[in-house]
Design an enzyme around this catalytic site. Structure first.
Site, PDB file in Angstrom:
ATOM      1  N   PHE B 127      37.585   3.285  17.161  1.00  0.00           N
ATOM      2  CA  PHE B 127      37.475   3.527  15.728  1.00  0.00           C
ATOM      3  C   PHE B 127      36.044   3.986  15.414  1.00  0.00           C
ATOM      4  CE2 PHE B 127      37.055   2.248  11.269  1.00  0.00           C
ATOM      5  CZ  PHE B 127      38.165   2.877  10.761  1.00  0.00           C
ATOM      6  N   ASP B 204      36.389  -5.858  19.259  1.00  0.00           N
ATOM      7  CA  ASP B 204      36.795  -5.626  17.872  1.00  0.00           C
ATOM      8  C   ASP B 204      38.280  -5.956  17.779  1.00  0.00           C
ATOM      9  OD1 ASP B 204      37.635  -4.717  15.405  1.00  0.00           O
ATOM     10  OD2 ASP B 204      36.371  -2.926  15.441  1.00  0.00           O
ATOM     11  N   TYR B 229      41.669  -7.577   6.317  1.00  0.00           N
ATOM     12  CA  TYR B 229      42.506  -6.947   5.281  1.00  0.00           C
ATOM     13  C   TYR B 229      43.705  -6.213   5.840  1.00  0.00           C
ATOM     14  CZ  TYR B 229      39.211  -3.057   6.212  1.00  0.00           C
ATOM     15  OH  TYR B 229      38.409  -2.113   6.799  1.00  0.00           O
ATOM     16  N   LYS B 230      43.915  -6.310   7.144  1.00  0.00           N
ATOM     17  CA  LYS B 230      45.077  -5.675   7.747  1.00  0.00           C
ATOM     18  C   LYS B 230      46.181  -6.724   7.926  1.00  0.00           C
ATOM     19  CE  LYS B 230      42.062  -2.334  10.058  1.00  0.00           C
ATOM     20  NZ  LYS B 230      42.513  -1.102   9.379  1.00  0.00           N
ATOM     21  N   ARG B 378      51.240   7.220  11.813  1.00  0.00           N
ATOM     22  CA  ARG B 378      51.108   5.860  12.330  1.00  0.00           C
ATOM     23  C   ARG B 378      51.964   4.933  11.480  1.00  0.00           C
ATOM     24  NH1 ARG B 378      45.218   2.962  12.321  1.00  0.00           N
ATOM     25  NH2 ARG B 378      45.830   2.675  10.160  1.00  0.00           N
TER      26      ARG B 378
END
Lengths: 418, 418
Positions: B127, B204, B229-230, B378
């Protein structure tokens, strides 16, 4: 000066900001004389609904599509602070991270912009996190820290600071309002003096923003950070703000290279290539919900106007000083803030050997002050919701505590939380 | 495999996690097939009340006195994540700052703990913010970055990574679940391989936490960060977490010296002297209100259990793969994730030359997927609130779009937000 309660009532009756008090939850209804809004500001009455809307509508219903609005939020609220509170221009302020993280970012960016210089300057009496950040950056870079001594009550003497400035100095970190005494720094003169030796100043506005005009543009300030949970009423641990003068933005690069500072962010590009504007000082995904509360709080300050707030703050502080002189000095209380109202922010500090016991006795009597080590009672006077009669009543209760010795029954324990 | 809708309905009927769906606002009632919970998780139904309580009671009424509770919040919610989600021990996880800031802190701390080594390793397809942080730290310290190539669909090959590891390597930064393909890294083997050359790994966990077991203790992980927040449903821009293995904590010191890491914080001591435990990785005043939402979201994940979530995630992903093979392959859609469910997190990515147009067409048909550059759709499948019939219906709509060419009318514009 008329020190009667009737005189305080008269001040309240003609206070042009009186109407703002009703826009804070609990102010005037919870029975508290809350003189700690410079630690944690009161909650604006509009905040719960604004947060509920952001949570339930924007997040709950809008889901990921709400990023269309959120993506500009940090800059939009930054612009509100810039133009409504800080005397800066749009595009110069960003809401992000914590004050400590923002200070670190700007300090490193500034030090990088002054290669070959090996000294950082800070104030020996500055708020701990400011001194710690300076010490950490200095250690990491092999730089030397010059801690300038300051009078605990009167603040930093510009002449003493001047003695610490030379061409070895890369960056100076100072607070515009001293956290302990409320003493105002001379922002314009200090910034000029640093510039004359080629150094940059990062101002910490935590106790200044929303309390006094900081006039960043007029004062020629290059860099600043500040907190939003004190006079800006953004809520506990609310995101901080940073300011970078427009002309400096492209010359500086902050050290935490994150995707929210990246040009064409969703191209997920190979190399870090920060945007030219203030968003280059952003790091990670911004704290959307918490920033909603900052917007509400900062909006009230902007609406009231910083000049009016500062004028009222000076008058409230003047009342504290006059009552302390008249009532408390005989009990061993002394002023631990500048006596000249033009040299104070919106809080006033008193000193007494039993300050911690006094603080506890006041809390039990509905007054919320702040204890500051080692022997200070700090009285925050946020002009948006503090009345002259609040000050009169709080001082009256302190007078009674001292007169009756009620504080002597409290433990002399310094361990505490806030 | 039975690809009928009835078969998907049967899976829903026997889903042991089915009851959690009703605990998210909008799930099943807003008409959306929301397959983007790996970008921004849905809002737990309990969150608005929890936040309102924190705002109105704790802040609004408790004011500064509420710090007595708030002061332990970052560690308390960290413990919930540690023991309920991450397979770590109490005292090893702290909720604070953003993922990017936390990654920076741990990366610098780790690099400082490996003096004399001059290489940082990361994955070329990681990322962006991970790669940028690595690049920024490397530049500041005069270190070299080795970017290990990874297959965009299959993830990082451990053998390729092994070739990048030697005694020059100080720190390796990797994602446990690849953000694009969902490919799982072999956390235990990679951590061992790095340790063999004396390097530390910072994992991560942003796309892993709450989706798959990460078993930090069992896998011998030293350092990790992640987002909430995922799959943890903490809300937009919610504070991140960091993990430091207990035995390493006192050896490491993070670079942003702030007052919330300080021993005897309110003594306002002269020198920075961090506490021994996980709080030494704290920096500034913690984001109290936002962390309340993290606690609610993480609590749901802990209650459901990561093993059950992962099992359902694999099954949902298996359905996407089977339907894509059967229905979409003739239209030029290919799988861009590992085919083996044991090698995937809880999202599956498809590739198609018109991926951006397909995404727009799906949004107009009530399906929310995520576009990932350059040609990927995705599909996030958070097991807490995603049904098998949601997957079936979304794939059916994608099939119809492709069959009718409905996507061809959409602009081929890549500029977008999320």
């Amino acid at each position: 000066m008329d020190l009667s309660r009737a005189a305080a009532e008269a001040c309240d009756a003609t206070d042009p900001l009186a109407g703002f008090r009703g826009r804070f939850a609990g102010a005037g209804t919870d029975g508290l004389l809350y003189l700690d809004g410079n630690s944690l500001g009161r909650m604006p009455a509009a905040t719960p609904a604004a947060l509920a809307r952001a949570v339930e509508e924007e997040w709950g219903r809008g889901l990921v599509g709400s990023w269309r609005e959120w993506i500009g939020q940090a800059g939009r609220v930054g612009d509100l602070l810039a133009t409504g509170v800080l005397g800066a221009r749009p595009g110069e302020v960003l809401v992000c991270d914590s004050t400590t993280v923002d200070l670190y970012k700007l300090l490193v960016a500034a030090a990088d912009a002054r290669p070959g210089r090996d000294v950082l300057v800070c104030c020996a009496d500055d708020f701990p996190t400011d001194r710690y950040v300076v010490a950490g950056v200095a250690q990491a870079r092999g730089m030397t820290v010059r801690e300038v001594p300051a009078d605990l009550d009167e603040g930093l003497d510009p002449a003493v600071l001047a003695g610490a400035l030379d061409e070895r100095v890369a960056v100076v970190v100072l607070s515009a309002v001293a956290y302990r005494s409320g003493a105002l720094a001379d922002v314009a003169a200090t910034t000029r003096a640093a510039r004359e030796v080629g150094a940059l100043v990062v101002w910490d506005l935590s106790h200044a923003a929303g309390a006094v005009p900081v006039d960043l543009a007029a004062n020629g300030v290059d860099l600043a950070v500040g907190c939003t949970y004190k006079y800006l009423n953004g809520g506990p641990g609310a995101p901080a703000f940073l300011y970078v003068r427009r002309e400096l933005q492209e010359q500086l690069r902050q050290p935490i290279w994150g995707w929210f500072g990246q040009r064409d962010q969703f191209a997920m590009g190979r190399a870090y290539d920060p945007v030219p504007g203030i968003e280059r000082f952003a790091v990670g995904t911004p704290p959307v919900l918490a920033t909603v509360a900052v917007e509400v709080g900062a909006g009230l300050v902007a609406e009231a106007g910083v000049d009016r707030l500062a004028a009222k703050g000076r008058a409230l502080g003047g009342l504290v000083v006059a009552l302390a002189d008249a009532w408390l000095a005989p009990h061993g209380v002394a002023l631990a803030s500048p006596r000249d109202p033009a040299r104070r922010g919106s809080h006033v500090t008193l000193t007494h050997p039993r300050a911690w016991q006094l603080t506890q006795a006041l809390v039990d009597r509905g007054v919320v002050p702040d204890f500051r080590t080692p022997d200070r009672v700090r009285l925050g006077l946020p002009p948006l919701y503090t009345r002259f009669t609040d000050v009169w009543d709080a001082m009256d209760r302190l007078r009674e505590v001292l007169a009756t010795g009620a504080h002597e029954g409290y433990p002399d324990v310094r361990a505490r939380v806030t």
